[in-house]
Design a protein around this motif. Sequence first.
Motif, short mmCIF file in Angstrom:
data_model
loop_
_atom_site.label_atom_id
_atom_site.label_comp_id
_atom_site.label_asym_id
_atom_site.label_seq_id
_atom_site.Cartn_x
_atom_site.Cartn_y
_atom_site.Cartn_z
N HIS A 9 23.63 30.31 46.26
CA HIS A 9 24.09 30.40 47.64
C HIS A 9 25.32 29.51 47.87
O HIS A 9 26.23 29.88 48.60
CB HIS A 9 22.97 30.03 48.62
CG HIS A 9 23.29 30.40 50.02
ND1 HIS A 9 23.34 31.70 50.47
CD2 HIS A 9 23.63 29.64 51.09
CE1 HIS A 9 23.68 31.71 51.73
NE2 HIS A 9 23.86 30.48 52.15
N ASP A 10 25.35 28.35 47.24
CA ASP A 10 26.54 27.49 47.33
C ASP A 10 27.77 28.19 46.77
O ASP A 10 28.87 28.07 47.32
CB ASP A 10 26.31 26.16 46.61
CG ASP A 10 25.38 25.24 47.37
OD1 ASP A 10 25.19 25.42 48.59
OD2 ASP A 10 24.83 24.31 46.73
N ASP A 11 27.60 28.92 45.66
CA ASP A 11 28.71 29.68 45.09
C ASP A 11 29.21 30.72 46.09
O ASP A 11 30.42 30.90 46.26
CB ASP A 11 28.28 30.40 43.80
CG ASP A 11 27.89 29.45 42.69
OD1 ASP A 11 28.38 28.31 42.66
OD2 ASP A 11 27.06 29.88 41.84
N LEU A 12 28.29 31.41 46.74
CA LEU A 12 28.65 32.43 47.71
C LEU A 12 29.45 31.84 48.86
O LEU A 12 30.48 32.39 49.27
CB LEU A 12 27.40 33.12 48.27
CG LEU A 12 26.52 33.86 47.28
CD1 LEU A 12 25.27 34.37 47.97
CD2 LEU A 12 27.27 34.99 46.62
N ARG A 13 28.99 30.71 49.38
CA ARG A 13 29.71 30.06 50.48
C ARG A 13 31.12 29.65 50.06
O ARG A 13 32.07 29.82 50.81
CB ARG A 13 28.93 28.85 50.98
CG ARG A 13 27.74 29.21 51.84
CD ARG A 13 27.22 28.02 52.62
NE ARG A 13 26.85 26.92 51.75
CZ ARG A 13 25.60 26.56 51.50
NH1 ARG A 13 24.60 27.19 52.06
NH2 ARG A 13 25.35 25.55 50.71
N LYS A 14 31.24 29.12 48.85
CA LYS A 14 32.55 28.70 48.35
C LYS A 14 33.49 29.88 48.20
O LYS A 14 34.66 29.83 48.63
CB LYS A 14 32.36 28.00 46.99
CG LYS A 14 33.60 27.36 46.42
CD LYS A 14 33.35 26.77 45.04
CE LYS A 14 32.32 25.67 45.11
NZ LYS A 14 32.11 25.02 43.80
N MET A 15 33.01 30.97 47.62
CA MET A 15 33.85 32.15 47.44
C MET A 15 34.20 32.78 48.78
O MET A 15 35.35 33.19 49.01
CB MET A 15 33.15 33.17 46.53
CG MET A 15 33.06 32.72 45.08
SD MET A 15 32.43 34.00 43.96
CE MET A 15 30.79 34.24 44.57
N ALA A 16 33.24 32.87 49.68
CA ALA A 16 33.48 33.48 50.99
C ALA A 16 34.50 32.66 51.79
O ALA A 16 35.38 33.23 52.43
CB ALA A 16 32.17 33.60 51.77
N ALA A 17 34.40 31.34 51.73
CA ALA A 17 35.35 30.50 52.46
C ALA A 17 36.77 30.71 51.93
O ALA A 17 37.73 30.78 52.71
CB ALA A 17 34.95 29.03 52.33
N ALA A 18 36.90 30.86 50.62
CA ALA A 18 38.23 31.08 50.03
C ALA A 18 38.77 32.46 50.39
O ALA A 18 39.96 32.61 50.67
CB ALA A 18 38.17 30.90 48.52
N CYS A 19 37.91 33.48 50.38
CA CYS A 19 38.35 34.83 50.78
C CYS A 19 38.80 34.81 52.23
O CYS A 19 39.87 35.37 52.56
CB CYS A 19 37.21 35.83 50.60
SG CYS A 19 36.81 36.25 48.90
N PHE A 32 34.86 41.61 53.46
CA PHE A 32 34.65 41.36 52.03
C PHE A 32 33.17 41.19 51.76
O PHE A 32 32.40 40.79 52.62
CB PHE A 32 35.46 40.15 51.53
CG PHE A 32 35.22 38.87 52.26
CD1 PHE A 32 34.21 38.01 51.88
CD2 PHE A 32 36.01 38.52 53.33
CE1 PHE A 32 33.99 36.82 52.55
CE2 PHE A 32 35.82 37.33 54.01
CZ PHE A 32 34.80 36.47 53.62
N ALA A 33 32.82 41.58 50.56
CA ALA A 33 31.43 41.54 50.12
C ALA A 33 31.33 40.88 48.76
O ALA A 33 32.24 41.00 47.94
CB ALA A 33 30.88 42.96 50.04
N ILE A 34 30.23 40.19 48.56
CA ILE A 34 29.93 39.59 47.26
C ILE A 34 28.57 40.16 46.84
O ILE A 34 27.61 40.14 47.62
CB ILE A 34 29.88 38.06 47.34
CG1 ILE A 34 31.19 37.50 47.92
CG2 ILE A 34 29.61 37.47 45.94
CD1 ILE A 34 31.14 36.01 48.25
N VAL A 35 28.53 40.66 45.62
CA VAL A 35 27.29 41.23 45.07
C VAL A 35 26.91 40.50 43.80
O VAL A 35 27.72 39.80 43.19
CB VAL A 35 27.45 42.74 44.78
CG1 VAL A 35 27.78 43.51 46.06
CG2 VAL A 35 28.48 43.00 43.70
N ASP A 36 25.65 40.67 43.39
CA ASP A 36 25.21 40.11 42.11
C ASP A 36 25.57 41.06 40.98
O ASP A 36 26.22 42.09 41.21
CB ASP A 36 23.71 39.77 42.14
CG ASP A 36 22.81 40.99 42.25
OD1 ASP A 36 23.28 42.15 42.09
OD2 ASP A 36 21.61 40.79 42.49
#
Length: 139
Positions: A9-19, A32-36
């Motif tokens: 979840h921390d990875d998701l937050r980091k990537m989403a903030a950058a996007c 934007f979407a992030i998937v596994d």
Amino acid sequence: MKTRPFLTHDDLRKMAAACEAEALAHHWSVSFAIVDDGGHLLWLQRLDGAAPSSAEIGPAKARLAALGRRETRVYEEMINNGRVSFLSGLSQDGLRGAGLEGGVPVIVDGHCVGAIGVSGVKSVEDAQIAQAGIKALLG
């Protein structure tokens, strides 16, 4: 038993903030979407002003990039080079709009751990936003 990395979840937050930061810096209204690695939705964000369709196309791009283990621009190039039969599979599999640039797999230590898909501006700009998210994760 083999082990491999996965998104937290921390990875998701980091990537989403950058996007989000990349999109806002250019005044781009996108989703934007992030998937596994299996293409399952982990994060979806629709910025103010983004077209409703972008909230469908972004996850589709992410899913195709994760399942195919390659950027969706590869599929766009195939279609542009005459392999139009690929389009029918995209519409039948719920991946409408996914065959455009803007879906990028997240590769960690040689393993695809997921993907980011972006929709709302020019395809190359969608990919730029996705790359910003990946760069935030991988450094």
